[in-house]
Design an enzyme around this catalytic site. Sequence first.
Site, mmCIF file in Angstrom:
data_model
loop_
_atom_site.group_PDB
_atom_site.id
_atom_site.type_symbol
_atom_site.label_atom_id
_atom_site.label_comp_id
_atom_site.label_asym_id
_atom_site.label_seq_id
_atom_site.Cartn_x
_atom_site.Cartn_y
_atom_site.Cartn_z
ATOM 1 N N TYR A 53 43.880 38.984 37.986
ATOM 2 C CA TYR A 53 44.715 39.400 39.116
ATOM 3 C C TYR A 53 44.435 38.554 40.360
ATOM 4 O O TYR A 53 45.358 38.041 40.998
ATOM 5 C CB TYR A 53 44.509 40.885 39.460
ATOM 6 C CG TYR A 53 45.075 41.169 40.825
ATOM 7 C CD1 TYR A 53 46.449 41.274 41.007
ATOM 8 C CD2 TYR A 53 44.247 41.199 41.951
ATOM 9 C CE1 TYR A 53 46.982 41.432 42.268
ATOM 10 C CE2 TYR A 53 44.781 41.365 43.217
ATOM 11 C CZ TYR A 53 46.153 41.488 43.365
ATOM 12 O OH TYR A 53 46.687 41.614 44.618
ATOM 13 N N GLU A 75 41.844 39.724 49.367
ATOM 14 C CA GLU A 75 42.099 40.214 48.012
ATOM 15 C C GLU A 75 40.873 40.897 47.423
ATOM 16 O O GLU A 75 40.984 41.929 46.766
ATOM 17 C CB GLU A 75 42.551 39.065 47.114
ATOM 18 C CG GLU A 75 43.986 38.616 47.342
ATOM 19 C CD GLU A 75 44.994 39.670 46.948
ATOM 20 O OE1 GLU A 75 44.622 40.658 46.281
ATOM 21 O OE2 GLU A 75 46.167 39.527 47.312
ATOM 22 N N ASP A 119 49.323 44.141 39.959
ATOM 23 C CA ASP A 119 48.297 45.101 40.334
ATOM 24 C C ASP A 119 48.789 46.499 39.998
ATOM 25 O O ASP A 119 49.844 46.672 39.372
ATOM 26 C CB ASP A 119 47.940 44.959 41.819
ATOM 27 C CG ASP A 119 49.002 45.547 42.737
ATOM 28 O OD1 ASP A 119 50.175 45.674 42.307
ATOM 29 O OD2 ASP A 119 48.682 45.880 43.888
#
Length: 313
Positions: free
Chosen positions: A142, A59, A160
């Site tokens: 996020y 990520e 996102d």
Amino acid sequence: MGYGPEVPRSPAAPAVDPAAPAALTAGSVEAVISWFAEQARDLPWRSPEASPWAILVSEIMLQQTPVVRVLPRWLEWMERWPHPADLADAPTAEVLRAWDRLGYPRRALRLQECARAIVREHGGVVPRGEQALRALPGIGEYTAAAVTAFAHHDRAVVVDTNIRRVLARAATGRALPAPSYSAAERRLATAVLPEAREQSVAWNQAVMELGALVCTARAPRCAQCPLADGRCAWVAAGRPAAPEGEARPRQAFAGTDREMRGKIMAALRGASQVESADLDRLDPADPARVARCRDSLVADGLAVREGSALRLP
């Protein structure tokens, strides 16, 4: 992006805000999840064997960076530093060299700080829950939601750029979302998210992949979209262009300070130290730009002054 276990199927309908447009129905959600089950890319961080740490690393790497560039670097990192303790103990200079040209190298520093916090505060195990994750260095809204959904398989509102674009088109008929993430978008994403835990994870995976592969910013392939058949408000409206001033122009890279910072970092990765005079040759016509970028790298902790030279920390 878009990680987690095999895509589950469930008859449970998502909790959709009654005020939300009809495009976002339980059928739309199921259509996107079914599409993902057939079209999802086979990425190693989506493997059921991928650890929460492996997913967290992916990520961070995938922020503003395409999968094709991340994949080889992620594989190398997981081979070298498969656990938070491994990265926590690594020399920072080696971490920055391994990051190579992935871009935004401050992410590498934050990732190592995050690993050290996980070791120090959580016994080397990625903590569970968005609040605990957000307390880690470099982890924002996020990333905390993504790790919660894709690593721990819990319900979380993951939003996102790709998801924002799909929701803007399918639900509101806009070509692009607003430049900044708004409270209204957060409410919409929350309303669409299925209540069932496994179904919510599947939706997050699927809608993110749809935005990455089909509902792209500049060349959407609507004929291949599971929502094109009467389920997308933007298609139903004739695919109107973004209002003037809202279209995102391509950002120039050549000649920017970001490009120069990258050149300086490349030079530092290739040597134990580099003289400032040698760095000035990177742009003889604008030595002030080189000096400005040198200073910014030192300020960011990405470089250290050693007399008249610079080196990695």
